[in-house]
Every structure is written in C-alpha cells, then in structure tokens.
Scaffold this motif. Structure first.
Motif, PDB file in Angstrom:
ATOM      1  N   PRO A  66      35.283  34.788  39.845  1.00 24.38           N
ATOM      2  CA  PRO A  66      35.964  36.064  40.109  1.00 24.38           C
ATOM      3  C   PRO A  66      35.589  36.621  41.483  1.00 24.38           C
ATOM      4  O   PRO A  66      34.549  36.265  42.041  1.00 24.38           O
ATOM      5  CB  PRO A  66      35.472  36.969  38.979  1.00 24.38           C
ATOM      6  CG  PRO A  66      34.261  36.321  38.428  1.00 24.38           C
ATOM      7  CD  PRO A  66      34.351  34.861  38.715  1.00 24.38           C
ATOM      8  N   LEU A  72      32.776  33.800  35.500  1.00 25.17           N
ATOM      9  CA  LEU A  72      33.730  34.236  34.492  1.00 25.17           C
ATOM     10  C   LEU A  72      32.971  34.414  33.181  1.00 25.17           C
ATOM     11  O   LEU A  72      32.307  33.492  32.724  1.00 25.17           O
ATOM     12  CB  LEU A  72      34.826  33.177  34.310  1.00 25.17           C
ATOM     13  CG  LEU A  72      35.740  32.892  35.505  1.00 25.17           C
ATOM     14  CD1 LEU A  72      36.585  31.648  35.249  1.00 25.17           C
ATOM     15  CD2 LEU A  72      36.642  34.081  35.808  1.00 25.17           C
TER      16      LEU A  72
ATOM     17  N   LEU B  25      41.121  42.418  35.473  1.00 26.64           N
ATOM     18  CA  LEU B  25      39.744  42.305  34.973  1.00 26.64           C
ATOM     19  C   LEU B  25      39.225  40.870  35.106  1.00 26.64           C
ATOM     20  O   LEU B  25      38.059  40.653  35.444  1.00 26.64           O
ATOM     21  CB  LEU B  25      39.657  42.746  33.508  1.00 26.64           C
ATOM     22  CG  LEU B  25      39.519  44.233  33.205  1.00 26.64           C
ATOM     23  CD1 LEU B  25      39.135  44.439  31.754  1.00 26.64           C
ATOM     24  CD2 LEU B  25      38.474  44.908  34.101  1.00 26.64           C
ATOM     25  N   MET B  26      40.087  39.888  34.830  1.00 24.84           N
ATOM     26  CA  MET B  26      39.640  38.487  34.897  1.00 24.84           C
ATOM     27  C   MET B  26      39.486  38.019  36.341  1.00 24.84           C
ATOM     28  O   MET B  26      38.474  37.426  36.707  1.00 24.84           O
ATOM     29  CB  MET B  26      40.645  37.596  34.135  1.00 24.84           C
ATOM     30  CG  MET B  26      40.222  36.146  33.983  1.00 24.84           C
ATOM     31  SD  MET B  26      38.613  35.939  33.181  1.00 24.84           S
ATOM     32  CE  MET B  26      39.024  36.397  31.495  1.00 24.84           C
ATOM     33  N   LEU B  28      39.119  39.736  39.138  1.00 24.41           N
ATOM     34  CA  LEU B  28      38.132  40.430  39.977  1.00 24.41           C
ATOM     35  C   LEU B  28      36.734  40.443  39.354  1.00 24.41           C
ATOM     36  O   LEU B  28      35.744  40.292  40.048  1.00 24.41           O
ATOM     37  CB  LEU B  28      38.587  41.864  40.277  1.00 24.41           C
ATOM     38  CG  LEU B  28      39.545  41.970  41.483  1.00 24.41           C
ATOM     39  CD1 LEU B  28      40.888  41.371  41.160  1.00 24.41           C
ATOM     40  CD2 LEU B  28      39.684  43.399  41.940  1.00 24.41           C
ATOM     41  N   LEU B  29      36.670  40.629  38.018  1.00 23.29           N
ATOM     42  CA  LEU B  29      35.358  40.788  37.391  1.00 23.29           C
ATOM     43  C   LEU B  29      35.014  39.659  36.422  1.00 23.29           C
ATOM     44  O   LEU B  29      33.898  39.595  35.902  1.00 23.29           O
ATOM     45  CB  LEU B  29      35.287  42.139  36.648  1.00 23.29           C
ATOM     46  CG  LEU B  29      35.575  43.390  37.506  1.00 23.29           C
ATOM     47  CD1 LEU B  29      35.496  44.646  36.653  1.00 23.29           C
ATOM     48  CD2 LEU B  29      34.597  43.489  38.671  1.00 23.29           C
ATOM     49  N   GLY B  30      35.990  38.788  36.139  1.00 22.48           N
ATOM     50  CA  GLY B  30      35.734  37.679  35.222  1.00 22.48           C
ATOM     51  C   GLY B  30      35.574  38.121  33.789  1.00 22.48           C
ATOM     52  O   GLY B  30      34.866  37.481  33.000  1.00 22.48           O
ATOM     53  N   ARG B  31      36.262  39.210  33.411  1.00 17.81           N
ATOM     54  CA  ARG B  31      36.065  39.784  32.077  1.00 17.81           C
ATOM     55  C   ARG B  31      37.342  39.761  31.246  1.00 17.81           C
ATOM     56  O   ARG B  31      38.445  39.905  31.767  1.00 17.81           O
ATOM     57  CB  ARG B  31      35.611  41.236  32.205  1.00 17.81           C
ATOM     58  CG  ARG B  31      34.186  41.359  32.718  1.00 17.81           C
ATOM     59  CD  ARG B  31      33.347  42.038  31.669  1.00 17.81           C
ATOM     60  NE  ARG B  31      31.946  42.092  32.044  1.00 17.81           N
ATOM     61  CZ  ARG B  31      30.969  41.803  31.186  1.00 17.81           C
ATOM     62  NH1 ARG B  31      31.236  41.404  29.972  1.00 17.81           N
ATOM     63  NH2 ARG B  31      29.715  41.913  31.566  1.00 17.81           N
TER      64      ARG B  31
END
Lengths: 149, 146
Positions: A66, A72, B25-26, B28-31
């Motif tokens: 990310p 991730l 969210l995925m 940029l933040l991997g969430r």
C-alpha cells in the motif's frame, strides 16, 4: 495522513449507504422479503460495490504494497469452521429482524431514531460478549492467533 | 413496514461509493473496509494497531448523513422499527455474530467476495439465508411480530 485517508474513506462509505438508501432498515428488510413488498435495490448496491472493489483490489494486490503502509493487512484465516457458520447465521437473524447491519446502524446515529439509539449500544455489547468468548484463556489462544486478530 | 421504491441507479451509485471507500483503504493503507472489524478495533481488549484510523473511519460514517443533508437539502429517508426490545435483541445478535463470524455485510459481503475468499462466500451465503428466513417468518409465518 493515515487518519485523513481513513476519515475520507469512512465519509465515502457513509455517503454510499445514504445515497443507496441502505441507511433505511425498511429498504433492507424489503430486499429480504421477496414474497412481500420486494425492493431489489440492495442487490444493485452489492453489484456496484463489488465491481469497483474487485477492480481496485486487483490493482492494489498487483502493486503488492500500500502507498501509506508497509504491508497489506489481509485476513489470514481461511478455514470454514463452526464459529464462522454460527456467527454468520446469528448475524443474519439480527440483520433480518432489524434491517440494520453495523455500517448502516452507525451511519444512522445522527438521525437519532430511538430504535437506532437502542440498537447500536446493544450491537457493541454483542461485540464485547463475542470478544470475551474468543479471549477465554483456555483453548482459545491458539485460535485467536490463527484468526490474526 | 412501508413499501420502498426500487432505486437501481441510486443503489448502483451508492454501491460504487462504498467500493471506492474500500479501494482507498486497501490501496493506501492495505486495510479491509469491514465495519464490524473497524468497530472492533475501538473496543477492549485493545492492542490492535490502527485505533486512530478506525476512529476516523467511524467519524466519517457518522458525518456522512449530516453532510449529505447540508449539501443537498434532502433529509435521509428512514423507517426504524419502534419495537425497542426487538431492536435490542437484534443488536446483540448482529454484534455477537459479526465478531464471532469474523465480519459483516461489508467485510465478508463486499471486501471478502472481491478477494474471492471462500470463507467470505460461505459467510455471506449463510447470513443471507438466515436473514431471508427471519424476514419470511416474521412477516409471513408470525405476522405482527415486527
């Protein structure tokens, strides 16, 4: 920066629920009632959400890392066990009874319907109860670890 | 419960916004954008990373209808049941089930299906099935219960 991105994502998510009508429990329950006042709108919400998410996820997974974090954080658990089936089954009963799932319930808070103000604390209590169950010392430590919680 | 109008265009558009939030969210933040998981990070026992981000996401959710009404002048249409004991019981089931089952409509239904997760597919089919059955029983087998 991460906080700002999270806030923007939450806002977009909430606007999506409002625009799609999913902040209205009646609309959700009417989707779940094909033998009554059926309203198929929820299927179109899922379609729109999954098409965009599927495409965007391919991009994110191909990139591998990310933009603003190191890795991730994907769920590591893959087993289909009793907890999954029981949890999802109970969730569906509550969802059907109320027309509320967690996102729409939180989005509905500022609308201040009495039912919402009862539902949300009950939902948080249910979450804490499940947490307490999962964090029982004996036998559950391994499973909690496997869940990546 | 009143009949509600079928709104395919608004629903597709709203769904796309939800998808955009999940992608942000995925990417940029991997969430994962699972609301029950995000709420869970705000509840004890603590120790999971990303509490600040989780709080900001929930704040964004709560701000959404307020900003929507401020921007468009339109009220958010909503009919919430007045059966408060029923809503309390339903809330307990939704919260308990979402944590036990590892996700809700957003985490399993949107993000999980988009990851092609078999676990999320099973969860989604399960909660869809029990939700359909519940509404069938409440509205057609035991009418008046809601």
């Amino acid at each position: 920066m991460r906080i700002l991105v999270s806030a923007i994502a939450g806002l977009l998510f909430g606007l999506g629920l409002v625009v799609s009508g999913m902040a209205d429990p009646a609309k959700v329950q009417n989707f779940l009632d094909p033998f009554g006042a059926w309203d198929p709108s929820l299927a179109f919400v899922m379609l729109g959400a999954i098409v965009v998410t599927f495409a965007g996820y391919r991009l994110a997974f191909r990139r591998g890392r990310p933009l603003l974090a190191d890795t991730l954080s994907l769920p590591s658990k893959t087993d289909i066990d009793v907890r999954l089936l029981l949890g999802a089954g109970l969730f569906g009963i509550g969802w059907g009874l109320s027309g509320f799932c967690p996102g729409p319930a939180i989005v509905s808070l500022p609308l201040l319907a009495t039912g919402t103000l009862v539902f949300v604390p009950a939902m948080l209590t249910g979450m804490l109860l499940a947490r307490a169950l999962q964090n029982r010392p004996r036998g559950s430590a391994k499973r909690a670890e496997a869940a990546g919680n | 419960m009143p009949a509600t109008p079928f709104t395919p265009i608004e629903s597709l558009l709203g769904g796309a916004l939800i998808g955009a939030a999940a992608v942000i969210l995925m990417l940029l933040l991997g969430r994962i954008a699972g609301v029950s998981g995000i709420l869970g990070r705000l509840l004890p026992p603590y120790g999971e990373p990303g509490v600040g981000g989780a709080a900001a996401f929930i704040a964004g959710l709560v701000a959404a209808p307020v900003l929507y009404t401020a921007a468009t002048g339109l009220a958010v249409q909503q009919t919430v049941s007045g059966n408060l004991p029923l809503l309390a019981g339903a809330g307990l089931l939704v919260g308990f089930g979402a944590i036990l089952g590892g996700g809700c409509t957003s985490g399993h239904g949107v993000c999980g299906l988009s990851r092609l997760s078999a676990r999320s597919l099973v969860a989604t089919l399960t909660f869809m099935a029990t939700a359909f059955l519940t509404v069938l029983v409440v509205r057609h087998v035991l009418p008046g219960a809601d």
